[in-house]
Design an enzyme around this catalytic site. Sequence first.
Site, mmCIF file in Angstrom:
data_model
loop_
_atom_site.group_PDB
_atom_site.id
_atom_site.type_symbol
_atom_site.label_atom_id
_atom_site.label_comp_id
_atom_site.label_asym_id
_atom_site.label_seq_id
_atom_site.Cartn_x
_atom_site.Cartn_y
_atom_site.Cartn_z
ATOM 1 N N HIS A 43 21.194 -5.367 14.372
ATOM 2 C CA HIS A 43 19.781 -5.354 13.319
ATOM 3 C C HIS A 43 19.412 -3.801 13.654
ATOM 4 C CE1 HIS A 43 16.611 -7.035 10.760
ATOM 5 N NE2 HIS A 43 15.994 -6.562 11.381
ATOM 6 N N LYS A 73 14.162 -7.744 2.527
ATOM 7 C CA LYS A 73 13.470 -6.381 2.838
ATOM 8 C C LYS A 73 14.627 -5.692 3.448
ATOM 9 C CE LYS A 73 10.640 -5.263 6.966
ATOM 10 N NZ LYS A 73 9.170 -5.696 7.607
ATOM 11 N N LYS A 119 15.948 -2.457 5.235
ATOM 12 C CA LYS A 119 15.808 -1.414 6.271
ATOM 13 C C LYS A 119 16.301 0.026 6.084
ATOM 14 C CE LYS A 119 13.572 -3.177 9.623
ATOM 15 N NZ LYS A 119 11.862 -3.292 9.739
ATOM 16 N N ASP A 158 11.847 -0.843 4.320
ATOM 17 C CA ASP A 158 10.864 -0.578 5.285
ATOM 18 C C ASP A 158 11.717 0.563 5.985
ATOM 19 O OD1 ASP A 158 9.133 -0.451 7.736
ATOM 20 O OD2 ASP A 158 9.626 -2.297 8.184
ATOM 21 N N GLU A 208 7.577 0.157 2.832
ATOM 22 C CA GLU A 208 6.708 -0.119 3.998
ATOM 23 C C GLU A 208 6.803 1.083 5.078
ATOM 24 O OE1 GLU A 208 7.698 -3.774 5.925
ATOM 25 O OE2 GLU A 208 6.563 -3.205 7.749
ATOM 26 N N ASP A 255 2.345 -0.534 8.112
ATOM 27 C CA ASP A 255 2.684 -1.555 9.555
ATOM 28 C C ASP A 255 2.237 -0.631 10.792
ATOM 29 O OD1 ASP A 255 3.655 -3.173 10.761
ATOM 30 O OD2 ASP A 255 5.788 -2.804 10.223
ATOM 31 N N LYS A 296 0.498 -8.789 12.155
ATOM 32 C CA LYS A 296 1.493 -8.880 13.448
ATOM 33 C C LYS A 296 0.554 -8.916 14.659
ATOM 34 C CE LYS A 296 5.385 -6.421 11.826
ATOM 35 N NZ LYS A 296 6.304 -5.245 11.811
ATOM 36 N N GLU A 350 7.417 -12.758 6.783
ATOM 37 C CA GLU A 350 8.962 -12.478 7.074
ATOM 38 C C GLU A 350 9.535 -12.980 8.190
ATOM 39 O OE1 GLU A 350 8.795 -8.135 7.209
ATOM 40 O OE2 GLU A 350 8.000 -8.276 9.197
HETATM 41 C C1 MUC Z 1 9.156 -4.153 11.184
HETATM 42 O O1 MUC Z 1 9.002 -2.812 11.206
HETATM 43 O O2 MUC Z 1 8.630 -4.529 10.393
HETATM 44 C C2 MUC Z 1 10.228 -6.919 11.101
HETATM 45 C C3 MUC Z 1 11.323 -7.169 10.340
HETATM 46 C C4 MUC Z 1 12.213 -6.238 10.668
HETATM 47 O O3 MUC Z 1 13.375 -6.256 10.106
HETATM 48 O O4 MUC Z 1 11.964 -5.372 11.387
HETATM 49 C C5 MUC Z 1 10.806 -5.765 12.034
HETATM 50 C C6 MUC Z 1 9.739 -4.766 12.233
HETATM 51 MG MG MG Z 2 7.984 -2.739 9.438
#
Ligand code: MUC
Ligand code: MG
Length: 391
Positions: free
Chosen positions: A40, A185, A187, A215, A241, A266, A290, A344
Amino acid sequence: MNKPGQAVSDRSVMADFARPGREIAAIETLIVDCPTTRRHRLSNTEISLQSCVIVKAMLKDGTLGLGEAATLGGPRWAEESVEAIKANIDTYLAPGLLGRNALDFERNAAAMVKAAHRNNAARGAVESALFDAAGKSLGLPVSQFLGGAVRDRIEVLWALASGDAEQEIEEARAKLAAREHRRFKIKLGFHSPAQDMARLIRIAEALPGCELICDVNQGWSEATAIRYLPRLAELGIALIEQPLRPGLLAATARVARRSAVPVMIDEAAFTGPEIVANATAAAGSVYSLKLVKSGGLLELKRAAGVAQACGLELYGGCLLETGIGAAAHLAVFSTLPRLEWGCEHFGPRILKTDLTNGEIVFRDFHIHCPQGPGLGIGLNEDAVRAMRRKA
Ligand code: MUC
Ligand code: MG
């Protein structure tokens, strides 16, 4: 049972509430390293092992409560590491709580704030365990202590984060076919922006009709964001994000003003004053909630109120928690009058083995809030034995 109009004279509820036995007798911590189903990746870290601290709070009446502090790739996503969290709970937070009534939620939270500055993940984990124990001891779901549930399920996103578009498309299609997730989502920020755009175009083409958000985890500069956000808008991306580093309020506000894609805050806002500062600067229009940012269930609910009062929409964020941390979030999220963007909490599914016993159900694109007393989950002792970090 009182008849209509009859004064409440039955004291049994109060008597039960005040019954001795809900004093905190012991607080234990353990570090667990959970392998993930795949790598991840984030702009600033990556994991194949998700490490967390599990808190066990034991009441005098024998009730056990569970809590979790999640991290992401060591002290990278935030400043706390599992090693620091465990040490600070054992040395500073737990001793000051022993003997207190677990039901004194606000007093216990204040004692923790006094004992340790920030340490939000650590405080959040202990508070979760105390709420769970209190709920289990009284036979009440934790949501009942937080105003009561207004929903029992939440639409749940899945994160695509291997960086390999073909793998990500296959993963997303499997989630769609299983009717577990239809919003994703993606990244960004660990490849160059140009490579990220090529990946994003490929994913968006392959997943028509799916809502996609991105994000960046602080990976872009203002110039990069201004250059690439119009392309995200063309692709129909629903949210962006944390594109820039926390603290760059004016720059993020300039990005947000020019962007047709709403910006979600975030890492830039952990505390109430930070939420207000970001909202006042117009540095975003959605806030990701969070536990590791707020430092506890009470503060998480307050953060939602502060964000909402500032006009921000709400998103139920995660830090890849196991089912224990997910359940603590769901207890709060289930009580929020508004949660516009869903949540999420895919954490229990990205771990090869979760630490709960399957109480959290993913069905029809929703995560279903566990309904039992406390947080509604139990500990998978075999999994803990297998993945617990040896001293
Ligand atoms: C974040 O920055 O959101 C939450 C889901 C993900 O993929 O990373 C985390 C942290
Ligand atoms: Mg984030």
